[in-house]
Design a protein around this motif. Structure first.
Motif, PDB file in Angstrom:
ATOM      1  N   GLN A   1      19.403  20.881 -48.467  1.00  0.00           N
ATOM      2  CA  GLN A   1      18.311  19.924 -48.622  1.00  0.00           C
ATOM      3  C   GLN A   1      18.768  18.611 -47.990  1.00  0.00           C
ATOM      4  OE1 GLN A   1      15.343  20.325 -49.727  1.00  0.00           O
ATOM      5  NE2 GLN A   1      15.407  22.144 -50.976  1.00  0.00           N
ATOM      6  N   THR A   2      17.898  17.968 -47.247  1.00  0.00           N
ATOM      7  CA  THR A   2      18.249  16.679 -46.664  1.00  0.00           C
ATOM      8  C   THR A   2      18.392  15.647 -47.779  1.00  0.00           C
ATOM      9  OG1 THR A   2      17.023  17.200 -44.655  1.00  0.00           O
ATOM     10  CG2 THR A   2      17.524  14.875 -45.050  1.00  0.00           C
ATOM     11  N   PRO A   3      19.534  14.961 -47.833  1.00  0.00           N
ATOM     12  CA  PRO A   3      19.686  13.917 -48.858  1.00  0.00           C
ATOM     13  C   PRO A   3      18.596  12.853 -48.690  1.00  0.00           C
ATOM     14  CG  PRO A   3      21.803  14.444 -47.863  1.00  0.00           C
ATOM     15  CD  PRO A   3      20.752  15.142 -47.049  1.00  0.00           C
ATOM     16  N   CYS A   4      18.024  12.414 -49.782  1.00  0.00           N
ATOM     17  CA  CYS A   4      16.904  11.473 -49.721  1.00  0.00           C
ATOM     18  C   CYS A   4      17.316  10.130 -49.124  1.00  0.00           C
ATOM     19  CB  CYS A   4      16.262  11.300 -51.081  1.00  0.00           C
ATOM     20  SG  CYS A   4      17.368  10.668 -52.340  1.00  0.00           S
ATOM     21  N   THR A   5      18.607   9.813 -49.133  1.00  0.00           N
ATOM     22  CA  THR A   5      19.065   8.569 -48.519  1.00  0.00           C
ATOM     23  C   THR A   5      19.045   8.639 -46.994  1.00  0.00           C
ATOM     24  OG1 THR A   5      21.362   9.297 -48.688  1.00  0.00           O
ATOM     25  CG2 THR A   5      20.518   7.907 -50.473  1.00  0.00           C
ATOM     26  N   ILE A   6      18.946   9.851 -46.457  1.00  0.00           N
ATOM     27  CA  ILE A   6      18.874  10.026 -45.004  1.00  0.00           C
ATOM     28  C   ILE A   6      17.426  10.076 -44.540  1.00  0.00           C
ATOM     29  CG2 ILE A   6      19.318  11.625 -43.102  1.00  0.00           C
ATOM     30  CD1 ILE A   6      21.942  12.352 -44.431  1.00  0.00           C
ATOM     31  N   SER A   7      16.610  10.886 -45.199  1.00  0.00           N
ATOM     32  CA  SER A   7      15.235  11.065 -44.735  1.00  0.00           C
ATOM     33  C   SER A   7      14.339  11.591 -45.845  1.00  0.00           C
ATOM     34  CB  SER A   7      15.213  12.060 -43.569  1.00  0.00           C
ATOM     35  OG  SER A   7      13.895  12.350 -43.197  1.00  0.00           O
ATOM     36  N   ALA A   8      13.123  11.119 -45.836  1.00  0.00           N
ATOM     37  CA  ALA A   8      12.127  11.633 -46.775  1.00  0.00           C
ATOM     38  C   ALA A   8      11.214  12.629 -46.061  1.00  0.00           C
ATOM     39  CB  ALA A   8      11.306  10.490 -47.344  1.00  0.00           C
ATOM     40  N   GLY A   9      11.496  12.908 -44.794  1.00  0.00           N
ATOM     41  CA  GLY A   9      10.656  13.807 -44.002  1.00  0.00           C
ATOM     42  C   GLY A   9      11.031  15.259 -44.189  1.00  0.00           C
ATOM     43  N   CYS A  10      11.553  15.845 -43.155  1.00  0.00           N
ATOM     44  CA  CYS A  10      11.930  17.262 -43.180  1.00  0.00           C
ATOM     45  C   CYS A  10      12.939  17.507 -44.299  1.00  0.00           C
ATOM     46  CB  CYS A  10      12.529  17.671 -41.843  1.00  0.00           C
ATOM     47  SG  CYS A  10      13.117  19.360 -41.795  1.00  0.00           S
ATOM     48  N   ALA A  11      12.726  18.559 -45.042  1.00  0.00           N
ATOM     49  CA  ALA A  11      13.557  18.830 -46.220  1.00  0.00           C
ATOM     50  C   ALA A  11      14.817  19.629 -45.908  1.00  0.00           C
ATOM     51  CB  ALA A  11      12.726  19.560 -47.263  1.00  0.00           C
ATOM     52  N   ARG A  12      15.045  19.999 -44.670  1.00  0.00           N
ATOM     53  CA  ARG A  12      16.198  20.828 -44.325  1.00  0.00           C
ATOM     54  C   ARG A  12      17.129  20.106 -43.358  1.00  0.00           C
ATOM     55  NH1 ARG A  12      15.594  23.582 -48.294  1.00  0.00           N
ATOM     56  NH2 ARG A  12      14.084  25.253 -48.394  1.00  0.00           N
ATOM     57  N   SER A  13      18.422  20.238 -43.626  1.00  0.00           N
ATOM     58  CA  SER A  13      19.467  19.728 -42.741  1.00  0.00           C
ATOM     59  C   SER A  13      20.546  20.791 -42.625  1.00  0.00           C
ATOM     60  CB  SER A  13      20.096  18.454 -43.314  1.00  0.00           C
ATOM     61  OG  SER A  13      19.213  17.384 -43.228  1.00  0.00           O
ATOM     62  N   ILE A  14      21.440  20.595 -41.674  1.00  0.00           N
ATOM     63  CA  ILE A  14      22.565  21.502 -41.494  1.00  0.00           C
ATOM     64  C   ILE A  14      23.844  20.726 -41.757  1.00  0.00           C
ATOM     65  CG2 ILE A  14      23.862  22.888 -39.823  1.00  0.00           C
ATOM     66  CD1 ILE A  14      21.197  23.547 -38.485  1.00  0.00           C
ATOM     67  N   GLU A  15      24.698  21.312 -42.591  1.00  0.00           N
ATOM     68  CA  GLU A  15      25.989  20.719 -42.910  1.00  0.00           C
ATOM     69  C   GLU A  15      27.067  21.488 -42.158  1.00  0.00           C
ATOM     70  OE1 GLU A  15      27.182  19.332 -47.068  1.00  0.00           O
ATOM     71  OE2 GLU A  15      28.266  21.230 -46.823  1.00  0.00           O
ATOM     72  N   LEU A  16      28.012  20.760 -41.566  1.00  0.00           N
ATOM     73  CA  LEU A  16      29.080  21.392 -40.800  1.00  0.00           C
ATOM     74  C   LEU A  16      30.353  20.580 -40.933  1.00  0.00           C
ATOM     75  CD1 LEU A  16      29.082  20.220 -37.237  1.00  0.00           C
ATOM     76  CD2 LEU A  16      26.938  19.982 -38.472  1.00  0.00           C
ATOM     77  N   LYS A  17      31.449  21.187 -40.557  1.00  0.00           N
ATOM     78  CA  LYS A  17      32.733  20.492 -40.546  1.00  0.00           C
ATOM     79  C   LYS A  17      32.779  19.583 -39.323  1.00  0.00           C
ATOM     80  CE  LYS A  17      34.506  22.546 -44.087  1.00  0.00           C
ATOM     81  NZ  LYS A  17      34.648  21.853 -45.333  1.00  0.00           N
ATOM     82  N   GLU A  18      33.347  18.412 -39.490  1.00  0.00           N
ATOM     83  CA  GLU A  18      33.384  17.443 -38.398  1.00  0.00           C
ATOM     84  C   GLU A  18      34.147  17.968 -37.183  1.00  0.00           C
ATOM     85  OE1 GLU A  18      34.111  12.690 -37.698  1.00  0.00           O
ATOM     86  OE2 GLU A  18      34.479  13.547 -39.668  1.00  0.00           O
TER      87      GLU A  18
END
Length: 91
Positions: free
Chosen positions: A35-52
């Motif tokens: 889920q996209t953290p609300c501090t980043i965006s209130a739009g699209c509800a999906r994000s991708i998490e990866l190792k730096e």
């Protein structure tokens, strides 16, 4: 403050996030759909998490596949408050 070596890619549309997720999983990258953290965006509800450590290769995949992203963020832990915040990365 501690850098946790985790990045989050935020998107403007769900279809863009799903497309990149499929591409990265097929190429055996260790990514997670979140889920996209609300501090980043209130739009699209999906994000991708990866190792730096995989960030450069993933950015290349985004460019090669002409995908649109909203932004890439580094997750950082504020030691005094014990809360995460997200710092945008310029690519």
């Amino acid at each position: 403050m501690r850098d946790l070596n985790v990045c989050i890619i935020a998107f403007s549309s769900t279809s863009q996030s799903v497309n990149l997720y499929k591409i990265l999983k097929n190429k055996k990258y260790n990514v997670v759909m979140i889920q996209t953290p609300c501090t980043i965006s209130a739009g699209c509800a999906r994000s991708i998490e990866l190792k730096e450590k995989d960030l450069d290769a993933v950015v290349n995949e985004i460019k090669q596949n002409n995908l649109e992203i909203k932004g890439i963020y580094r997750r950082v832990l504020n030691d005094s408050t014990r809360r995460y915040y997200y710092s945008e990365i310029d690519i």
